[in-house]
Scaffold this motif. Structure first.
Motif, mmCIF file in Angstrom:
data_model
loop_
_atom_site.group_PDB
_atom_site.id
_atom_site.type_symbol
_atom_site.label_atom_id
_atom_site.label_comp_id
_atom_site.label_asym_id
_atom_site.label_seq_id
_atom_site.Cartn_x
_atom_site.Cartn_y
_atom_site.Cartn_z
ATOM 1 N N GLY A 61 0.820 -1.200 0.000
ATOM 2 C CA GLY A 61 0.000 0.000 0.000
ATOM 3 C C GLY A 61 0.851 1.246 0.000
ATOM 4 O O GLY A 61 1.909 1.301 -0.639
ATOM 5 N N ILE A 62 0.406 2.250 0.740
ATOM 6 C CA ILE A 62 1.105 3.532 0.716
ATOM 7 C C ILE A 62 2.516 3.429 1.275
ATOM 8 O O ILE A 62 3.410 4.166 0.849
ATOM 9 C CB ILE A 62 0.314 4.620 1.466
ATOM 10 C CG1 ILE A 62 0.089 4.229 2.931
ATOM 11 C CG2 ILE A 62 -1.024 4.897 0.772
ATOM 12 C CD1 ILE A 62 -0.475 5.358 3.782
ATOM 13 N N GLY A 63 2.736 2.509 2.214
ATOM 14 C CA GLY A 63 4.081 2.353 2.760
ATOM 15 C C GLY A 63 5.076 1.925 1.702
ATOM 16 O O GLY A 63 6.200 2.435 1.647
ATOM 17 N N ARG A 64 4.655 0.991 0.835
ATOM 18 C CA ARG A 64 5.549 0.512 -0.232
ATOM 19 C C ARG A 64 5.793 1.613 -1.258
ATOM 20 O O ARG A 64 6.908 1.761 -1.779
ATOM 21 C CB ARG A 64 4.925 -0.706 -0.907
ATOM 22 C CG ARG A 64 5.825 -1.415 -1.924
ATOM 23 C CD ARG A 64 7.053 -2.042 -1.257
ATOM 24 N NE ARG A 64 7.778 -2.944 -2.146
ATOM 25 C CZ ARG A 64 7.485 -4.235 -2.327
ATOM 26 N NH1 ARG A 64 6.450 -4.775 -1.688
ATOM 27 N NH2 ARG A 64 8.215 -4.975 -3.129
ATOM 28 N N ILE A 65 4.758 2.390 -1.560
ATOM 29 C CA ILE A 65 4.937 3.501 -2.499
ATOM 30 C C ILE A 65 5.961 4.496 -1.948
ATOM 31 O O ILE A 65 6.867 4.942 -2.655
ATOM 32 C CB ILE A 65 3.597 4.200 -2.777
ATOM 33 C CG1 ILE A 65 2.623 3.237 -3.468
ATOM 34 C CG2 ILE A 65 3.809 5.447 -3.634
ATOM 35 C CD1 ILE A 65 1.211 3.768 -3.604
ATOM 36 N N MET A 66 5.826 4.828 -0.662
ATOM 37 C CA MET A 66 6.771 5.769 -0.051
ATOM 38 C C MET A 66 8.175 5.191 -0.009
ATOM 39 O O MET A 66 9.159 5.911 -0.217
ATOM 40 C CB MET A 66 6.287 6.165 1.350
ATOM 41 C CG MET A 66 5.069 7.080 1.323
ATOM 42 S SD MET A 66 4.615 7.763 2.941
ATOM 43 C CE MET A 66 3.813 6.351 3.693
ATOM 44 N N ASP A 67 8.282 3.892 0.252
ATOM 45 C CA ASP A 67 9.605 3.256 0.252
ATOM 46 C C ASP A 67 10.301 3.443 -1.096
ATOM 47 O O ASP A 67 11.500 3.785 -1.157
ATOM 48 C CB ASP A 67 9.474 1.759 0.542
ATOM 49 C CG ASP A 67 9.099 1.452 1.986
ATOM 50 O OD1 ASP A 67 9.216 2.351 2.836
ATOM 51 O OD2 ASP A 67 8.665 0.313 2.248
ATOM 52 N N LEU A 68 9.578 3.188 -2.186
ATOM 53 C CA LEU A 68 10.169 3.317 -3.517
ATOM 54 C C LEU A 68 10.536 4.767 -3.817
ATOM 55 O O LEU A 68 11.600 5.033 -4.387
ATOM 56 C CB LEU A 68 9.207 2.792 -4.579
ATOM 57 C CG LEU A 68 9.051 1.278 -4.679
ATOM 58 C CD1 LEU A 68 8.062 0.922 -5.779
ATOM 59 C CD2 LEU A 68 10.386 0.598 -4.956
ATOM 60 N N MET A 69 9.653 5.689 -3.474
ATOM 61 C CA MET A 69 9.953 7.102 -3.705
ATOM 62 C C MET A 69 11.214 7.519 -2.949
ATOM 63 O O MET A 69 12.109 8.163 -3.501
ATOM 64 C CB MET A 69 8.771 7.971 -3.268
ATOM 65 C CG MET A 69 7.470 7.748 -4.021
ATOM 66 S SD MET A 69 7.516 8.144 -5.788
ATOM 67 C CE MET A 69 7.899 9.901 -5.747
ATOM 68 N N GLU A 70 11.288 7.141 -1.695
ATOM 69 C CA GLU A 70 12.423 7.550 -0.863
ATOM 70 C C GLU A 70 13.723 6.891 -1.315
ATOM 71 O O GLU A 70 14.802 7.483 -1.180
ATOM 72 C CB GLU A 70 12.122 7.212 0.600
ATOM 73 C CG GLU A 70 11.012 8.078 1.182
ATOM 74 C CD GLU A 70 10.424 7.525 2.467
ATOM 75 O OE1 GLU A 70 11.076 6.659 3.099
ATOM 76 O OE2 GLU A 70 9.311 7.937 2.843
ATOM 77 N N ALA A 71 13.623 5.686 -1.861
ATOM 78 C CA ALA A 71 14.822 5.027 -2.378
ATOM 79 C C ALA A 71 15.440 5.808 -3.528
ATOM 80 O O ALA A 71 16.636 5.673 -3.812
ATOM 81 C CB ALA A 71 14.475 3.604 -2.842
ATOM 82 N N HIS A 72 14.622 6.653 -4.181
ATOM 83 C CA HIS A 72 15.119 7.497 -5.271
ATOM 84 C C HIS A 72 15.164 8.971 -4.854
ATOM 85 O O HIS A 72 15.118 9.856 -5.698
ATOM 86 C CB HIS A 72 14.230 7.321 -6.508
ATOM 87 C CG HIS A 72 14.361 5.961 -7.131
ATOM 88 N ND1 HIS A 72 13.610 4.873 -6.735
ATOM 89 C CD2 HIS A 72 15.182 5.498 -8.122
ATOM 90 C CE1 HIS A 72 13.951 3.817 -7.450
ATOM 91 N NE2 HIS A 72 14.890 4.161 -8.288
ATOM 92 N N GLN A 73 15.254 9.210 -3.550
ATOM 93 C CA GLN A 73 15.348 10.569 -2.997
ATOM 94 C C GLN A 73 14.220 11.467 -3.512
ATOM 95 O O GLN A 73 14.448 12.611 -3.916
ATOM 96 C CB GLN A 73 16.708 11.211 -3.316
ATOM 97 C CG GLN A 73 17.893 10.492 -2.688
ATOM 98 C CD GLN A 73 18.338 9.280 -3.475
ATOM 99 O OE1 GLN A 73 18.548 9.356 -4.689
ATOM 100 N NE2 GLN A 73 18.507 8.159 -2.807
ATOM 101 N N ALA A 74 13.012 10.933 -3.522
ATOM 102 C CA ALA A 74 11.868 11.666 -4.051
ATOM 103 C C ALA A 74 10.679 11.543 -3.110
ATOM 104 O O ALA A 74 10.652 10.685 -2.219
ATOM 105 C CB ALA A 74 11.501 11.136 -5.436
ATOM 106 N N ARG A 75 9.703 12.408 -3.314
ATOM 107 C CA ARG A 75 8.478 12.399 -2.532
ATOM 108 C C ARG A 75 7.283 12.423 -3.475
ATOM 109 O O ARG A 75 7.358 12.958 -4.585
ATOM 110 C CB ARG A 75 8.419 13.598 -1.581
ATOM 111 C CG ARG A 75 9.501 13.613 -0.496
ATOM 112 C CD ARG A 75 9.336 12.437 0.463
ATOM 113 N NE ARG A 75 10.302 12.456 1.556
ATOM 114 C CZ ARG A 75 11.483 11.847 1.530
ATOM 115 N NH1 ARG A 75 11.859 11.219 0.413
ATOM 116 N NH2 ARG A 75 12.282 11.877 2.571
#
Length: 361
Positions: A61-75
């Protein structure tokens, strides 16, 4: 009362006549990953929002989406449907809002008002009720997180220019409901027109979902919006590069909190696609990944908007390749994939027949 609107930046088809102080070489296009945080009509926020799939380890869910975004220094920007708390209780949605805000992502408001108000979509409500719907949503998010949101997206993109007036009256800076490629009726498209350019409507920025024509024949077109589930990576790249060439300030792609799950199982194809997209975006020098809140600040600082923007076309080849890659994910994909294969077979047969006749006159 008529809305006053103007689009940002000239079309690539226009002669380049930038306003004083603006140069296409000094401003980057901002790519915004927008996520509608909501449960399916018969869903459960534990799975559709928080990403717990029975029988599977990990978060989808949203946690996985945020994980991927943060792995690329993005929000990312997350539009949260607070109104479903009247149906499911506020534990899941308030927890989701706090997670988004505490991890530094952009928390904004999504309106599916039916559980709290007698309207399925915003455009069905008169102006005063639209104001009340927005005020309720803003106050709930502020109570849960202490953040005063700045942007809104109507559920099912059911917005009209009254929605923008309501947004202005409650102090919002942006609306993100204009969706020219949706497969549902969007009143705002009829009122403002189909465009990928941000528009200033009275006191609110209308930041549209980025759309494109898959196929265009004369006045007819097959149009859709950028969607992490429904578009191929090649299509997303093509449309993004076109927006950069036009000098558009934004490219917006749609996700849902449940984009990483499909029929009770993980949608790993969507996970891989988002990861690959973010990696590609990070390697581009003329685009940056940002949020709607950041875009608002940038738009406010820009020179007066001029011109219009054309809608790009990806063409039959990319459409067919996407359908082939997802042939088992819906009847339309199967039909397009089969039609393309049939066309190729007919061409091959015609070529073979012509060759045979040349050899055996």
């Amino acid at each position: 009362m008529h809305a006053k609107c103007s689009s940002v930046f000239p079309s690539a088809n226009d002669a380049v006549r930038p306003e004083p102080g603006w140069s296409p070489n000094t401003l980057k296009t901002t790519f915004v990953v927008t996520v509608d945080v909501e449960s399916r009509s018969k869903g459960d926020p534990a799975q559709d929002v928080l990403g717990v799939i029975p029988g599977y380890q990990g978060n989808f869910g949203i946690g996985r989406i945020m994980d991927l975004m943060e792995a690329h220094q993005a929000r990312a920007t997350f539009f949260v449907n607070v109104y479903e708390s009247a149906k499911h209780g506020d534990e899941a949605m308030s927890r989701a809002a706090r997670m988004i805000h505490e991890r530094g992502h952009d928390l904004e408001l999504h309106t599916h008002p039916r559980p709290m108000f007698p309207h399925y979509g915003m455009s069905q409500a008169p102006l005063d009720e639209q104001v009340a719907i927005l005020e309720k949503g803003i106050s709930l998010l502020e109570a849960w997180t202490s953040k005063r949101v700045v942007a809104h997206r109507s559920g099912a993109f059911a917005a009209n220019t009254d929605t923008l007036r309501a947004a202005e009256s409650v102090g919002l800076r942006a609306d993100c409901s204009l969706s020219p490629g949706s497969r549902v009726e969007v009143p705002l498209v009829e009122e403002l027109g189909a465009t990928n350019a941000a528009q200033r409507v009275d006191g609110v920025w209308e930041i549209p979902m980025t759309c494109f024509d898959q196929i265009r024949v004369g006045a007819w077109h097959s149009r859709r919006i950028l969607d992490i589930e429904g578009c191929s990576l090649a299509e997303i790249k093509r449309v993004t590069r076109d927006a950069i060439r036009q000098g558009l300030p934004t490219v917006c792609i749609l996700m849902h909190s449940f984009s990483f799950s499909r029929q009770g199982t993980p949608n790993r194809r969507a996970i891989r696609r988002l990861s690959a997209l973010l990696g590609w975006l990070r390697r581009q020098d003329d685009i940056e990944i940002g949020t709607i809140e950041q875009v608002c600040r940038g738009l406010d600082a820009m020179p007066p908007p001029v011109g219009a923007a054309r809608i790009p076309r990806t063409g039959f080849w990319l459409t067919w390749c996407r359908a082939v890659g997802a042939w088992n994910e819906g009847g339309k994909n199967f039909v397009v994939a089969a039609a393309g294969l049939g066309g190729i077979a007919l061409v091959a047969l015609a070529v073979a027949t012509a060759g045979y006749r040349l050899i055996h006159p």
